[in-house]
Design a protein around this motif. Sequence first.
Motif, short mmCIF file in Angstrom:
data_model
loop_
_atom_site.label_atom_id
_atom_site.label_comp_id
_atom_site.label_asym_id
_atom_site.label_seq_id
_atom_site.Cartn_x
_atom_site.Cartn_y
_atom_site.Cartn_z
N MET A 177 56.00 59.47 35.48
CA MET A 177 56.78 59.23 34.53
C MET A 177 57.64 59.31 33.81
O MET A 177 59.11 59.66 33.55
N SER B 199 50.18 59.22 36.82
CA SER B 199 51.74 58.55 37.35
C SER B 199 52.21 58.36 36.28
O SER B 199 53.51 58.44 35.72
N TYR B 200 51.63 57.95 34.79
CA TYR B 200 52.67 57.01 34.06
C TYR B 200 52.92 59.03 33.68
O TYR B 200 53.74 58.78 32.26
N HIS C 177 61.31 43.49 26.35
CA HIS C 177 60.16 43.86 26.96
C HIS C 177 59.32 43.95 26.46
O HIS C 177 58.13 43.72 25.58
N LEU D 218 65.77 54.51 41.34
CA LEU D 218 65.24 55.72 41.62
C LEU D 218 63.81 55.27 41.90
O LEU D 218 63.05 54.63 41.07
N ASN D 219 62.37 56.08 42.67
CA ASN D 219 61.40 56.14 43.30
C ASN D 219 61.34 57.60 44.24
O ASN D 219 61.81 57.76 44.82
N GLU D 220 59.59 57.62 43.75
CA GLU D 220 59.22 58.98 44.38
C GLU D 220 59.02 58.98 45.19
O GLU D 220 58.75 59.48 46.22
N ARG E 168 69.99 52.32 31.39
CA ARG E 168 68.27 52.03 31.96
C ARG E 168 67.85 50.74 31.96
O ARG E 168 67.67 49.93 31.47
N TYR F 201 47.72 54.12 28.54
CA TYR F 201 47.75 54.72 29.59
C TYR F 201 47.68 55.96 29.83
O TYR F 201 47.58 56.93 30.33
N LEU G 104 64.18 53.01 37.70
CA LEU G 104 63.12 53.37 38.16
C LEU G 104 62.05 52.42 38.73
O LEU G 104 61.79 51.39 37.66
N ALA G 105 61.36 52.67 39.77
CA ALA G 105 60.32 51.65 40.13
C ALA G 105 59.69 51.60 41.58
O ALA G 105 60.03 52.23 42.16
N ARG G 106 58.70 51.23 41.70
CA ARG G 106 57.73 50.87 42.72
C ARG G 106 58.22 49.62 44.26
O ARG G 106 58.90 49.06 43.33
N GLU H 85 64.33 47.87 33.32
CA GLU H 85 63.49 47.67 33.92
C GLU H 85 63.07 46.70 35.04
O GLU H 85 63.49 46.17 34.46
N PRO H 86 61.87 46.66 34.99
CA PRO H 86 61.60 45.17 36.41
C PRO H 86 60.88 45.13 34.88
O PRO H 86 60.54 44.91 34.24
N TRP I 46 59.00 65.28 39.56
CA TRP I 46 57.84 63.68 39.49
C TRP I 46 56.52 64.62 39.54
O TRP I 46 55.65 64.33 38.44
N ASP J 55 57.16 47.32 42.44
CA ASP J 55 57.77 46.22 41.25
C ASP J 55 58.77 45.24 41.99
O ASP J 55 59.63 44.81 41.17
P1 GDP Z 1 55.94 50.66 29.59
O1 GDP Z 1 57.16 50.16 29.44
O2 GDP Z 1 55.68 52.30 29.11
O3 GDP Z 1 54.49 49.99 29.67
O4 GDP Z 1 55.61 51.42 31.25
P2 GDP Z 1 55.84 51.04 32.56
O5 GDP Z 1 55.25 50.52 33.86
O6 GDP Z 1 57.23 49.70 32.22
O7 GDP Z 1 57.19 51.89 33.14
C1 GDP Z 1 58.32 52.39 32.80
C2 GDP Z 1 59.44 52.66 33.90
O8 GDP Z 1 59.26 53.79 34.93
C3 GDP Z 1 59.47 51.47 34.78
O9 GDP Z 1 60.50 51.28 35.49
C4 GDP Z 1 58.30 50.92 36.16
O10 GDP Z 1 58.92 50.84 37.20
C5 GDP Z 1 58.87 52.77 36.74
N1 GDP Z 1 57.73 53.51 36.32
C6 GDP Z 1 56.13 53.42 36.19
N2 GDP Z 1 55.41 53.72 36.86
C7 GDP Z 1 55.99 54.95 38.54
C8 GDP Z 1 55.41 55.21 38.70
O11 GDP Z 1 54.37 56.35 39.31
N3 GDP Z 1 56.05 55.49 40.36
C9 GDP Z 1 57.59 54.76 40.01
N4 GDP Z 1 58.66 54.56 41.05
N5 GDP Z 1 57.51 54.57 38.93
C10 GDP Z 1 56.91 54.11 37.97
#
Ligand code: GDP
Length: 339
Positions: A130, A126-127, A295, A65-67, A152, A121, A34-36, A154-155, A96, A39
């Motif tokens: 997610m 948006s968090y 991570h 995937l992305n919204e 799964r 957060y 899942l990514a923006r 993540e970036p 979403w 990212d």
């Molecule tokens: P953390 O690991 O809890 O600090 O949260 P992250 O910022 O790493 O987010 C977790 C995952 O969700 C990662 O893969 C992000 O790229 C993704 N993500 C977080 N917020 C959004 C969002 O608003 N839109 C999309 N498409 N992906 C998101």
Amino acid sequence: QLPWADSSPVLPPVEHIDMAANATQRQNATLLMLARNTDTDSAVRSVRELEDKFNKKFNYPWVFLNEEPFSDEFKRRISNVISGQVSFGQIPHDHWYQPESIDEPKASAAREQMVKDNIIYGGSVSYRNMCRFNSGFFYRHPLLQQYKWYWRVEPDVHFHCDIDNDPFKYMEDNNKVYGFTITMYEYHATIPTLWDTAMKFTRENPSFVHPNNAMGYISDNGGESYNLCHFWSNFEIASMDFWRGEVYSKFFDYLDDTGGFYYERWGDAPVHSLGITLFADRDQIHFFDDIGYEHNPYTHCPRGDGKWQQGKCACNPDRNFDYDGYSCMKQWDRIQPNA
Ligand code: GDP
Ligand code: MN
């Protein structure tokens, strides 16, 4: 009396040549991110690392995937670093965004309070979207329907060791449902009513609770209260069949109906973890010790005999998170058969 265990839009496939042996061995699995669009750089780095350490030998497909629609740049740069097929999907609106049923004044008051309390957060909608999506929706996405297993990614994560054995095959052959590398405590302030809600669900649906559940890992007092231990869900290798099943589906809907994803800030990690530990057989949960994973700010560096050498791991074994004070490995260890 509950049976708590007391002891404890899609691009065309990229052309590639399958290595015959791996292609025939491949499981019904996908790598999932899942990514923006923002990212892009960090997503490309994670993908490139997992390709180098694992997937160039196995050529599993990727799903992103992305919204919002992925940008052409995101798609072009990701496609450049992968060995197998790739699909880019947009998340359906209702999977979403905050549902109409949420009382927004109540939700925004809760966010404001969390900001004052300095909760990570705490002010972010948006968090929350997610976390709710990752808790109960990702496995319903059309691009994932054909798959049983997902990994799964993540970036901005790191894979520190060669992964020569297929973790999906391990899961399949050993009848596992959920695999993790890091376990830790959740911030109580993000989930004040999650435990009570989950326990209420188990009282209303006692037959859903697995007789060989992992209560000994998530509670220090036989189920009276939650010790906040959970599997860190930014890494997961798991079966979507479990999430799609009746038990977890009803559990998720029950949680979702309370609005806790928005009135509090329930993370997908504790939600998945409660679902797995209560409703799956604890012997179906697997700790992937041999996968060196980072991570920020934590790293799991393999600790088992010879695994660090065998994987040519780049992580520092002295900085392994497993027995850090904030790790829940001790709670995990105590429910293992050899404990
Ligand atoms: P953390 O690991 O809890 O600090 O949260 P992250 O910022 O790493 O987010 C977790 C995952 O969700 C990662 O893969 C992000 O790229 C993704 N993500 C977080 N917020 C959004 C969002 O608003 N839109 C999309 N498409 N992906 C998101
Ligand atoms: Mn993250």
